[in-house]
Design an enzyme around this catalytic site. Structure first.
Site, PDB file in Angstrom:
ATOM      1  N   ASP A   1      -3.974  -0.170  -3.669  1.00  0.00           N
ATOM      2  CA  ASP A   1      -2.603   0.132  -3.242  1.00  0.00           C
ATOM      3  C   ASP A   1      -2.262   1.592  -3.512  1.00  0.00           C
ATOM      4  O   ASP A   1      -2.809   2.199  -4.437  1.00  0.00           O
ATOM      5  CB  ASP A   1      -1.629  -0.799  -3.976  1.00  0.00           C
ATOM      6  CG  ASP A   1      -0.282  -0.876  -3.282  1.00  0.00           C
ATOM      7  OD1 ASP A   1      -0.201  -0.528  -2.085  1.00  0.00           O
ATOM      8  OD2 ASP A   1       0.691  -1.281  -3.939  1.00  0.00           O
TER       9      ASP A   1
ATOM     10  N   HIS B   1      -4.416   6.405   4.336  1.00  0.00           N
ATOM     11  CA  HIS B   1      -5.383   5.311   4.532  1.00  0.00           C
ATOM     12  C   HIS B   1      -6.790   5.870   4.741  1.00  0.00           C
ATOM     13  O   HIS B   1      -7.775   5.288   4.290  1.00  0.00           O
ATOM     14  CB  HIS B   1      -4.974   4.438   5.720  1.00  0.00           C
ATOM     15  CG  HIS B   1      -3.706   3.678   5.461  1.00  0.00           C
ATOM     16  ND1 HIS B   1      -3.508   2.954   4.311  1.00  0.00           N
ATOM     17  CD2 HIS B   1      -2.567   3.537   6.185  1.00  0.00           C
ATOM     18  CE1 HIS B   1      -2.303   2.402   4.340  1.00  0.00           C
ATOM     19  NE2 HIS B   1      -1.711   2.745   5.463  1.00  0.00           N
TER      20      HIS B   1
ATOM     21  N   LEU C   1     -25.435  -4.690  -5.636  1.00  0.00           N
ATOM     22  CA  LEU C   1     -24.003  -5.022  -5.670  1.00  0.00           C
ATOM     23  C   LEU C   1     -23.602  -5.885  -4.470  1.00  0.00           C
ATOM     24  O   LEU C   1     -24.032  -5.622  -3.340  1.00  0.00           O
ATOM     25  CB  LEU C   1     -23.198  -3.718  -5.631  1.00  0.00           C
ATOM     26  CG  LEU C   1     -21.677  -3.856  -5.627  1.00  0.00           C
ATOM     27  CD1 LEU C   1     -21.159  -4.162  -7.029  1.00  0.00           C
ATOM     28  CD2 LEU C   1     -21.006  -2.582  -5.106  1.00  0.00           C
TER      29      LEU C   1
HETATM   30  C1  IPE Z   1      -1.244  -5.334  -1.241  1.00  0.00           C
HETATM   31  O1  IPE Z   1      -0.587  -4.135  -0.994  1.00  0.00           O
HETATM   32  C2  IPE Z   1      -2.209  -5.629  -0.155  1.00  0.00           C
HETATM   33  C3  IPE Z   1      -3.369  -4.769  -0.106  1.00  0.00           C
HETATM   34  C4  IPE Z   1      -3.641  -3.800  -0.932  1.00  0.00           C
HETATM   35  C5  IPE Z   1      -4.287  -5.040   0.955  1.00  0.00           C
HETATM   36  P1  IPE Z   1       0.848  -4.121  -0.283  1.00  0.00           P
HETATM   37  O2  IPE Z   1       1.311  -2.709  -0.308  1.00  0.00           O
HETATM   38  O3  IPE Z   1       0.776  -4.789   1.022  1.00  0.00           O
HETATM   39  O4  IPE Z   1       1.691  -5.036  -1.274  1.00  0.00           O
HETATM   40  P2  IPE Z   1       3.258  -5.158  -1.497  1.00  0.00           P
HETATM   41  O5  IPE Z   1       3.884  -5.304  -0.138  1.00  0.00           O
HETATM   42  O6  IPE Z   1       3.717  -3.914  -2.182  1.00  0.00           O
HETATM   43  O7  IPE Z   1       3.419  -6.372  -2.369  1.00  0.00           O
HETATM   44  C1  IPE Z   2      -2.594   0.089   0.439  1.00  0.00           C
HETATM   45  O1  IPE Z   2      -1.782   1.179   0.546  1.00  0.00           O
HETATM   46  C2  IPE Z   2      -3.318  -0.253   1.721  1.00  0.00           C
HETATM   47  C3  IPE Z   2      -2.770  -1.434   2.404  1.00  0.00           C
HETATM   48  C4  IPE Z   2      -1.934  -2.284   1.898  1.00  0.00           C
HETATM   49  C5  IPE Z   2      -3.193  -1.663   3.761  1.00  0.00           C
HETATM   50  P1  IPE Z   2      -0.283   1.074   1.050  1.00  0.00           P
HETATM   51  O2  IPE Z   2      -0.250   1.365   2.500  1.00  0.00           O
HETATM   52  O3  IPE Z   2       0.337  -0.219   0.667  1.00  0.00           O
HETATM   53  O4  IPE Z   2       0.366   2.257   0.248  1.00  0.00           O
HETATM   54  P2  IPE Z   2       1.836   2.322  -0.361  1.00  0.00           P
HETATM   55  O5  IPE Z   2       2.002   1.111  -1.236  1.00  0.00           O
HETATM   56  O6  IPE Z   2       2.774   2.314   0.800  1.00  0.00           O
HETATM   57  O7  IPE Z   2       1.846   3.597  -1.130  1.00  0.00           O
HETATM   58 MG    MG Z   3       1.475  -0.834  -0.878  1.00  0.00          MG
END
Ligand code: IPE
Ligand code: IPE
Ligand code: MG
Length: 232
Positions: free
Chosen positions: A16, A33, A127
């Site tokens: 995240d 991303h 792995l």
């Molecule tokens: C969790 O991240 C899902 C992934 C990392 C794939 P999100 O950014 O979607 O989670 P929330 O919405 O903050 O709970």
């Molecule tokens: C995690 O990064 C990747 C996915 C959930 C796809 P985020 O896109 O959730 O990044 P933040 O939480 O907005 O910083």
């Molecule tokens: Mg996120």
């Protein structure tokens, strides 16, 4: 590193913070991303060097489809590109690739790429890298129930072992350590069944910045934990 760190057998990571990483730099979210997906290879190598056997990466949840279309398409495209560019490298590094999640919502092209990559690496002995993509813990449990019913399994024939065999993760052990980057302290629908006795570790570091120092910190913390599994 001064002492040998006994690594957990299975580490699972909620990747995240890509969006915030980009925002901090005044960049579009998709570049966050991109940076996040570029970090996967580095981190997988580091965990492999520690002797971790299973690494599961949560990359796209069943709820992430609710993001703006441009971001969803960008994430799907990045996954396809990553499989194209990294599969041979993973194969050469003896890494076995596995997908956890639904396949039916993905394009036939992406499904084919996943199939080719998992097929190519299926006999590798290093792995085991599980990519959780279009994965949701609740969806996994519901699908397991559907398949148990369609297989005609009787209620008395269902126990925890049998049930686990119907999950996407049927051939991998439960995670010993679940790491979440980006500072949120929640599972966000990740491995709900399998996390029953996992140790949880949260770090504010954003996923694209997660590297050797953060892994060592997580392992040092994990080593202090006393895992009791309900016993004394
Ligand atoms: C969790 O991240 C899902 C992934 C990392 C794939 P999100 O950014 O979607 O989670 P929330 O919405 O903050 O709970
Ligand atoms: C995690 O990064 C990747 C996915 C959930 C796809 P985020 O896109 O959730 O990044 P933040 O939480 O907005 O910083
Ligand atoms: Mg996120």
């Amino acid at each position: 590193m001064t002492e040998k760190l006994y690594p957990p057998q299975h580490v699972a990571i909620i990747l995240d913070g890509n969006g915030r990483w980009a925002k901090q730099r005044g960049l579009p979210r998709l570049l966050g991303h991109k940076a996040g997906s570029d970090n996967i290879h580095r981190v997988a190598g580091l965990f492999a060097n520690y002797g971790v056997k299973y690494l599961t990466l949560y990359m796209f949840s069943t709820e992430n489809w609710n993001r703006p279309e441009g971001e969803v398409n960008g994430l799907l495209k990045l996954l396809a590109e990553k499989i194209d560019s990294e599969t041979q490298t993973f194969h050469k590094a003896n890494i076995k690739l596995k997908h956890l999640g639904k396949l039916d919502g993905l394009s036939p092209q992406l499904r084919q790429k996943i199939k080719v990559a998992t097929e190519l690496t299926k006999n590798n002995t290093g792995l085991i890298l599980c990519l959780a993509f279009d994965y949701g813990g609740r969806d996994e449990i519901v699908e397991a129930v559907q398949r148990l019913i369609s297989d005609g399994v009787s209620p008395m024939g269902i126990d925890e072992t049998r049930f686990s065999q119907y999950l996407f993760s049927s051939d991998i052990p439960d995670p010993d350590l679940i790491i979440r980057t980006g500072g949120e302290m929640r599972l966000s629908n990740f491995l709900l069944w399998q996390a029953a006795y996992s140790e949880l570790y949260f770090t504010p570091v954003l996923w694209p910045d997660f590297g050797p120092k953060e892994i060592e910190d997580a392992f040092l913390d994990y080593r202090q934990r006393q895992r009791r599994f309900g016993r004394l």
